[in-house]
Design a protein around this motif. Structure first.
Motif, PDB file in Angstrom:
ATOM      1  N   ARG A 154      -3.193  13.042  -4.033  1.00  0.00           N
ATOM      2  CA  ARG A 154      -1.870  12.574  -4.166  1.00  0.00           C
ATOM      3  C   ARG A 154      -1.568  11.454  -5.057  1.00  0.00           C
ATOM      4  N   ASP A 155      -2.311  10.387  -4.944  1.00  0.00           N
ATOM      5  CA  ASP A 155      -2.209   9.307  -5.640  1.00  0.00           C
ATOM      6  C   ASP A 155      -2.287   9.636  -7.109  1.00  0.00           C
ATOM      7  N   GLU A 156      -3.261  10.273  -7.285  1.00  0.00           N
ATOM      8  CA  GLU A 156      -3.752  10.445  -8.772  1.00  0.00           C
ATOM      9  C   GLU A 156      -2.676  11.389  -9.389  1.00  0.00           C
ATOM     10  N   HIS A 157      -2.122  12.247  -8.702  1.00  0.00           N
ATOM     11  CA  HIS A 157      -0.926  12.994  -9.212  1.00  0.00           C
ATOM     12  C   HIS A 157       0.243  12.166  -9.562  1.00  0.00           C
ATOM     13  N   ARG A 158       0.585  11.115  -8.744  1.00  0.00           N
ATOM     14  CA  ARG A 158       1.612  10.315  -8.913  1.00  0.00           C
ATOM     15  C   ARG A 158       1.274   9.477 -10.349  1.00  0.00           C
ATOM     16  N   CYS A 159       0.204   8.920 -10.394  1.00  0.00           N
ATOM     17  CA  CYS A 159      -0.303   8.030 -11.333  1.00  0.00           C
ATOM     18  C   CYS A 159      -0.264   8.751 -12.642  1.00  0.00           C
ATOM     19  N   ASN A 197     -12.429   1.872  -2.621  1.00  0.00           N
ATOM     20  CA  ASN A 197     -11.884   1.304  -1.312  1.00  0.00           C
ATOM     21  C   ASN A 197     -11.897   2.457  -0.274  1.00  0.00           C
ATOM     22  N   TYR A 198     -11.403   3.622  -0.585  1.00  0.00           N
ATOM     23  CA  TYR A 198     -11.881   4.738   0.036  1.00  0.00           C
ATOM     24  C   TYR A 198     -13.231   5.141   0.589  1.00  0.00           C
ATOM     25  N   THR A 199     -13.992   4.744  -0.329  1.00  0.00           N
ATOM     26  CA  THR A 199     -15.324   5.131  -0.124  1.00  0.00           C
ATOM     27  C   THR A 199     -15.970   4.029   0.873  1.00  0.00           C
ATOM     28  N   GLY A 200     -15.403   2.820   0.887  1.00  0.00           N
ATOM     29  CA  GLY A 200     -15.845   1.691   1.816  1.00  0.00           C
ATOM     30  C   GLY A 200     -15.254   2.188   3.081  1.00  0.00           C
ATOM     31  N   ASP A 201     -14.066   2.390   3.334  1.00  0.00           N
ATOM     32  CA  ASP A 201     -13.459   3.016   4.431  1.00  0.00           C
ATOM     33  C   ASP A 201     -14.195   4.156   5.017  1.00  0.00           C
ATOM     34  N   LEU A 202     -14.682   5.265   3.956  1.00  0.00           N
ATOM     35  CA  LEU A 202     -15.508   6.008   4.800  1.00  0.00           C
ATOM     36  C   LEU A 202     -16.702   5.840   5.249  1.00  0.00           C
ATOM     37  N   PHE A 260      -6.174  -9.014  -9.318  1.00  0.00           N
ATOM     38  CA  PHE A 260      -5.920  -8.739 -10.701  1.00  0.00           C
ATOM     39  C   PHE A 260      -4.670  -8.336 -10.993  1.00  0.00           C
ATOM     40  N   ARG A 261      -3.784  -7.650  -9.985  1.00  0.00           N
ATOM     41  CA  ARG A 261      -2.344  -7.331 -10.251  1.00  0.00           C
ATOM     42  C   ARG A 261      -1.765  -8.823 -10.185  1.00  0.00           C
ATOM     43  N   ARG A 262      -2.122  -9.609  -9.000  1.00  0.00           N
ATOM     44  CA  ARG A 262      -1.424 -10.942  -8.955  1.00  0.00           C
ATOM     45  C   ARG A 262      -1.411 -11.696 -10.167  1.00  0.00           C
ATOM     46  N   LYS A 316       3.139   9.016 -13.955  1.00  0.00           N
ATOM     47  CA  LYS A 316       3.803   7.816 -14.075  1.00  0.00           C
ATOM     48  C   LYS A 316       3.373   7.375 -15.448  1.00  0.00           C
ATOM     49  N   TYR A 317       1.949   7.439 -15.817  1.00  0.00           N
ATOM     50  CA  TYR A 317       1.347   6.745 -16.815  1.00  0.00           C
ATOM     51  C   TYR A 317       0.898   7.765 -17.931  1.00  0.00           C
ATOM     52  N   GLY A 318       1.085   9.138 -17.772  1.00  0.00           N
ATOM     53  CA  GLY A 318       0.790  10.186 -18.733  1.00  0.00           C
ATOM     54  C   GLY A 318      -0.530  10.007 -19.513  1.00  0.00           C
ATOM     55  N   LEU A 355      -6.970   9.380  18.541  1.00  0.00           N
ATOM     56  CA  LEU A 355      -8.176   9.701  17.888  1.00  0.00           C
ATOM     57  C   LEU A 355      -8.813   8.688  17.175  1.00  0.00           C
ATOM     58  N   TYR A 356      -8.465   7.650  16.716  1.00  0.00           N
ATOM     59  CA  TYR A 356      -9.154   6.532  16.113  1.00  0.00           C
ATOM     60  C   TYR A 356      -9.965   5.656  17.336  1.00  0.00           C
ATOM     61  N   THR A 357      -9.865   6.018  18.476  1.00  0.00           N
ATOM     62  CA  THR A 357     -10.775   5.634  19.327  1.00  0.00           C
ATOM     63  C   THR A 357     -11.505   6.477  20.140  1.00  0.00           C
ATOM     64  N   HIS A 414      -7.424  13.889   0.098  1.00  0.00           N
ATOM     65  CA  HIS A 414      -6.078  14.320  -0.225  1.00  0.00           C
ATOM     66  C   HIS A 414      -5.338  13.082  -0.722  1.00  0.00           C
ATOM     67  N   ARG A 415      -5.344  11.935  -0.172  1.00  0.00           N
ATOM     68  CA  ARG A 415      -4.636  10.727  -0.511  1.00  0.00           C
ATOM     69  C   ARG A 415      -4.866  10.568  -1.787  1.00  0.00           C
ATOM     70  N   CYS A 416      -6.188  10.658  -2.291  1.00  0.00           N
ATOM     71  CA  CYS A 416      -6.866  10.308  -3.435  1.00  0.00           C
ATOM     72  C   CYS A 416      -6.300  11.212  -4.450  1.00  0.00           C
ATOM     73  N   GLN A 466     -10.261  -7.103  -5.305  1.00  0.00           N
ATOM     74  CA  GLN A 466     -10.083  -7.282  -6.470  1.00  0.00           C
ATOM     75  C   GLN A 466      -9.049  -6.770  -7.215  1.00  0.00           C
ATOM     76  N   LYS A 467      -8.175  -5.446  -6.730  1.00  0.00           N
ATOM     77  CA  LYS A 467      -7.132  -4.993  -7.391  1.00  0.00           C
ATOM     78  C   LYS A 467      -5.780  -5.918  -7.077  1.00  0.00           C
ATOM     79  N   ASP A 468      -5.904  -6.424  -5.747  1.00  0.00           N
ATOM     80  CA  ASP A 468      -4.806  -7.352  -5.405  1.00  0.00           C
ATOM     81  C   ASP A 468      -4.715  -8.703  -6.482  1.00  0.00           C
ATOM     82  N   THR A 503       1.111  -1.229   0.210  1.00  0.00           N
ATOM     83  CA  THR A 503      -0.124  -0.106   0.051  1.00  0.00           C
ATOM     84  C   THR A 503       0.876   1.295  -0.149  1.00  0.00           C
ATOM     85  N   ILE A 504       0.379   2.508  -0.185  1.00  0.00           N
ATOM     86  CA  ILE A 504       0.886   3.610  -0.461  1.00  0.00           C
ATOM     87  C   ILE A 504       1.825   3.999   0.910  1.00  0.00           C
ATOM     88  N   ASP A 505       1.454   3.747   2.074  1.00  0.00           N
ATOM     89  CA  ASP A 505       2.126   3.732   3.225  1.00  0.00           C
ATOM     90  C   ASP A 505       3.560   3.189   3.202  1.00  0.00           C
TER      91      ASP A 505
HETATM   92  P1  NDP Z   1      -4.792   1.722  -3.155  1.00  0.00           P
HETATM   93  O1  NDP Z   1      -4.587   0.333  -2.657  1.00  0.00           O
HETATM   94  O2  NDP Z   1      -5.935   2.208  -3.786  1.00  0.00           O
HETATM   95  O3  NDP Z   1      -3.609   2.047  -4.060  1.00  0.00           O
HETATM   96  C1  NDP Z   1      -3.434   2.813  -5.181  1.00  0.00           C
HETATM   97  C2  NDP Z   1      -2.496   2.287  -6.180  1.00  0.00           C
HETATM   98  O4  NDP Z   1      -3.166   1.339  -6.982  1.00  0.00           O
HETATM   99  C3  NDP Z   1      -2.355   3.513  -7.199  1.00  0.00           C
HETATM  100  O5  NDP Z   1      -1.113   4.207  -6.759  1.00  0.00           O
HETATM  101  C4  NDP Z   1      -1.819   2.696  -8.501  1.00  0.00           C
HETATM  102  O6  NDP Z   1      -0.593   1.785  -8.422  1.00  0.00           O
HETATM  103  C5  NDP Z   1      -2.816   1.397  -8.346  1.00  0.00           C
HETATM  104  N1  NDP Z   1      -3.858   1.422  -8.988  1.00  0.00           N
HETATM  105  C6  NDP Z   1      -4.831   2.416  -9.389  1.00  0.00           C
HETATM  106  N2  NDP Z   1      -5.903   2.411  -9.939  1.00  0.00           N
HETATM  107  C7  NDP Z   1      -5.857   1.083 -10.377  1.00  0.00           C
HETATM  108  C8  NDP Z   1      -6.599   0.250 -11.107  1.00  0.00           C
HETATM  109  N3  NDP Z   1      -7.806   0.794 -11.516  1.00  0.00           N
HETATM  110  N4  NDP Z   1      -6.364  -1.099 -11.294  1.00  0.00           N
HETATM  111  C9  NDP Z   1      -5.173  -1.302 -10.753  1.00  0.00           C
HETATM  112  N5  NDP Z   1      -4.214  -0.769  -9.946  1.00  0.00           N
HETATM  113  C10 NDP Z   1      -4.663   0.386  -9.846  1.00  0.00           C
HETATM  114  O7  NDP Z   1      -4.263   3.049  -2.412  1.00  0.00           O
HETATM  115  P2  NDP Z   1      -3.631   2.816  -0.442  1.00  0.00           P
HETATM  116  O8  NDP Z   1      -2.683   2.197  -0.354  1.00  0.00           O
HETATM  117  O9  NDP Z   1      -3.883   4.469  -0.193  1.00  0.00           O
HETATM  118  O10 NDP Z   1      -4.969   2.253   0.465  1.00  0.00           O
HETATM  119  C11 NDP Z   1      -4.990   1.096   0.660  1.00  0.00           C
HETATM  120  C12 NDP Z   1      -6.191   0.854   1.721  1.00  0.00           C
HETATM  121  O11 NDP Z   1      -5.845   1.366   2.931  1.00  0.00           O
HETATM  122  C13 NDP Z   1      -7.285   1.620   1.415  1.00  0.00           C
HETATM  123  O12 NDP Z   1      -8.621   0.665   1.399  1.00  0.00           O
HETATM  124  C14 NDP Z   1      -7.463   2.698   2.097  1.00  0.00           C
HETATM  125  O13 NDP Z   1      -9.002   3.132   2.647  1.00  0.00           O
HETATM  126  C15 NDP Z   1      -6.847   2.116   3.646  1.00  0.00           C
HETATM  127  N6  NDP Z   1      -6.400   3.225   4.363  1.00  0.00           N
HETATM  128  C16 NDP Z   1      -6.625   3.407   5.725  1.00  0.00           C
HETATM  129  C17 NDP Z   1      -6.122   4.370   6.380  1.00  0.00           C
HETATM  130  C18 NDP Z   1      -6.642   4.648   7.728  1.00  0.00           C
HETATM  131  O14 NDP Z   1      -5.997   5.593   8.437  1.00  0.00           O
HETATM  132  N7  NDP Z   1      -7.659   3.884   8.076  1.00  0.00           N
HETATM  133  C19 NDP Z   1      -5.037   5.279   5.803  1.00  0.00           C
HETATM  134  C20 NDP Z   1      -4.644   5.091   4.439  1.00  0.00           C
HETATM  135  C21 NDP Z   1      -5.065   3.864   3.671  1.00  0.00           C
HETATM  136  P3  NDP Z   1       0.435   1.479  -9.463  1.00  0.00           P
HETATM  137  O15 NDP Z   1       1.562   2.584  -9.495  1.00  0.00           O
HETATM  138  O16 NDP Z   1       0.924   0.224  -9.055  1.00  0.00           O
HETATM  139  O17 NDP Z   1      -0.408   1.492 -10.882  1.00  0.00           O
END
Ligand code: NDP
Length: 511
Positions: free
Chosen positions: A482-487, A443-448, A397-399, A490-492, A353-355, A478-480, A393-395, A330-332
């Motif tokens: 940040r991640d999309e900026h990186r992606c 995945n973030y929506t479900g977390d929320l 799919f990628r594996r 990366k992928y242009g 704060l989580y408790t 913010h994470r979303c 699903q992502k895990d 994961t991003i962490d």
């Molecule tokens: P993700 O698991 O969503 O990973 C994002 C990465 O997945 C992207 O950088 C990209 O990486 C790849 N990706 C993006 N879109 C696709 C796609 N369509 N198909 C395949 N791969 C894709 O993010 P996080 O690591 O942030 O989150 C993991 C979980 O942890 C989440 O469910 C989140 O809710 C939870 N979380 C909970 C926190 C808390 O404090 N409770 C804090 C942070 C996260 P690549 O470069 O490989 O393409």
């Protein structure tokens, strides 16, 4: 300040194996590195950059990846603001329960009217105690022993569980760290001991955590600052892997966002995995149990709201440990460096704060109607289902590189290209079906949804327990971004194709 030639055009990415398909870090300017090690890291990056001369330069994809090398004034202000306010914010939310029965507005009204002063509030709050220091020392030491000295055996008899020694993602410098995944085992041992103590041994009261809560806040802050400062100094003096260090010209930013990628002591003591996974997350469920015990002691019963909070958060915590090997991708772990943000955050922010919901319910024992409780349970379980299924699903799919079934069908995807650090062209896939076809971060929506359920379990009497959903929304949006900026870097244009195919981030039709 030195600028590397290819700063504007070359994306330095690494091998496809990192972070499912690849990770990337951009070697931009490195300023004011004060140690020989840091200078050496810069020289190596320069050598790398000259190896990737004009012939290797690509226009697509292009940009800067990951954590910033240069800090704009906005990021710097945010960092300094957080460094200065976050510890007081945590204190505020705990103190208002201790002194104002969790009313957030009452202390502000009293301060405004002159009935209270900052000094009178501060003086009423319990201070550091040696009892709390002893409890915390025993706690952290016990978790260190479980982490370092008890190799995982649960994976040998739990079907489907991936524990034991596992590979992490490839770091920007190309290293693949090994991790001893034994979080589930640590959690089980700790909770078995907690249960044995409560039922049979009675060495300490199950309310011990609640009873020492504010003194413990002092202790966690001490550890949080010591760890962050140690990691900061270590990055300059003896980094675990100098090539994975990232320096900006700003000391506050370096301190807060971290320099080292995976600081370690010895071969196995990994700061990121230990501090995120052990003293904080193992404690999460124990803290909630301590709150439940306190309700029982104070009122002679435990409310259904407290049970709901305990159960829903325990599912989340257990999910984390069951999937600890997945967490390595994961991003962490893949993108964030270890600084105050993770070090202090794991020691203080997370356990306190989580408790908040459980703490609130000790002071305000809400008994929910059956309909309300059922609605909260449903929201929490549906949120968890969306969160876990999307991640799964992502895990999968990628594996399997897309050779799998998602929702009964072969997944659809967009083929992407990116360049690696050595200039090589690599391919990756972005899934456009299943949950990943509905929105880009369900995945973030479900977390929320799950986070909202914890808050709603506390009824609607005060805004105090709702701080969590506000915080999680800010964090994940913010994470979303940040991640999309990186992606996107990366992928242009392939990322553009993906966002055209899946236009919404968190809520289809809205955002
Ligand atoms: P993700 O698991 O969503 O990973 C994002 C990465 O997945 C992207 O950088 C990209 O990486 C790849 N990706 C993006 N879109 C696709 C796609 N369509 N198909 C395949 N791969 C894709 O993010 P996080 O690591 O942030 O989150 C993991 C979980 O942890 C989440 O469910 C989140 O809710 C939870 N979380 C909970 C926190 C808390 O404090 N409770 C804090 C942070 C996260 P690549 O470069 O490989 O393409």
């Amino acid at each position: 300040m030195e600028k590397l030639d290819h700063y504007k055009t070359v994306v330095i990415v690494q091998d496809e194996r990192c972070c499912n398909e690849g990770d990337a870090e951009h070697p931009g300017s490195a300023t004011e590195m004060s140690s020989a090690v840091a200078m050496e890291a810069t020289r190596r990056r320069q050598r790398l950059s000259s190896n990737w001369g004009a012939s290797e330069t690509t226009e697509e994809p292009a940009g800067q990846w990951g954590r910033a090398w240069e800090v704009d004034w906005f990021s710097l202000s945010a960092v300094i603001l957080l460094l200065c306010t976050a510890p007081f914010l945590v204190f505020f939310f705990v103190m208002v329960c201790d002194q104002y029965q969790c009313s957030v507005s009452q202390p502000l009204v009293e301060l405004y009217s002159g009935e209270a002063t900052l000094r009178s509030i501060w003086e009423k709050a319990p201070s550091f105690t040696w009892t709390a220091a002893q409890i915390y020392t025993v706690w952290v030491s016990f978790q260190v022993v479980l982490y370092m000295c008890v190799p995982d055996i649960t994976h040998k008899f739990l079907p489907g569980y991936a524990g034991g020694v596992q590979d992490g993602a490839r770091t920007p410098a190309g290293l693949i760290n090994k991790y001893e995944i034994n979080g589930l085992q640590s959690w089980l041992i700790t909770h078995a001991l907690w249960y044995a103590n409560a039922q049979y041994f009675h060495w300490f009261s199950p309310t011990i955590i609640f009873d020492n809560w504010i003194p413990l806040l002092w202790c966690t802050n001490i550890l949080g600052y010591v760890v962050s400062t140690f990691a900061f100094v270590k990055a300059y003096l003896f980094p675990t892997n100098a090539e994975d260090c990232k320096f900006t010209g700003n000391v506050f930013y370096n301190y807060m966002m971290g320099i080292e990628f995976n600081p370690r002591i010895g071969k196995w003591f990994d700061f990121k995995l230990f501090f995120n996974g052990r003293p904080g997350i193992v404690a999460w469920t124990l803290i909630n149990l301590s709150y439940a015990a306190k309700q029982q002691e104070l009122y002679g019963y435990v409310t259904n709201s407290m049970i709901l909070v305990n159960v829903l958060q325990a599912i989340y915590v257990l999910d984390f440990f069951w999937n600890e090997a997945w967490y390595l991708k994961t991003i962490d772990i893949c993108h964030d460096h270890f600084g105050w943000y993770l070090g202090w955050g794991d020691c203080v922010w997370l356990p306190f704060l989580y408790t908040l919901q459980g703490l609130y319910l000790v002071y305000n024992p809400v008994q929910l109607s059956t309909a309300h409780a059922a609605a909260v349970l449903l929201l929490g379980l549906v949120g968890y289902y969306v969160f876990r299924s999307t991640n799964h699903q992502k895990d999968l799919f990628r594996r399997t590189e897309g050779k799998c079934s998602v929702w009964g069908k072969k997944p659809t995807f967009i083929e992407c290209a990116y360049r690696s650090g050595d200039g090589g062209l690599h391919h990756s896939k972005l899934m456009t079906s299943g949950f990943w076809g509905v929105a880009r971060h369900l995945n973030y929506t479900g977390d929320l949804m799950g986070s909202l359920a914890y808050c709603a379990a506390c009824g609607f009497g005060h805004i105090h327990p709702y701080f969590y959903i506000v915080y999680m929304t800010i964090l994940l949006v913010h994470r979303c971004v940040r991640d999309e900026h990186r992606c996107s870097s990366k992928y242009g244009k392939d990322w553009k194709r993906y966002t055209d195919a899946v236009p919404y981030r968190l809520l289809p039709g809205i955002f």
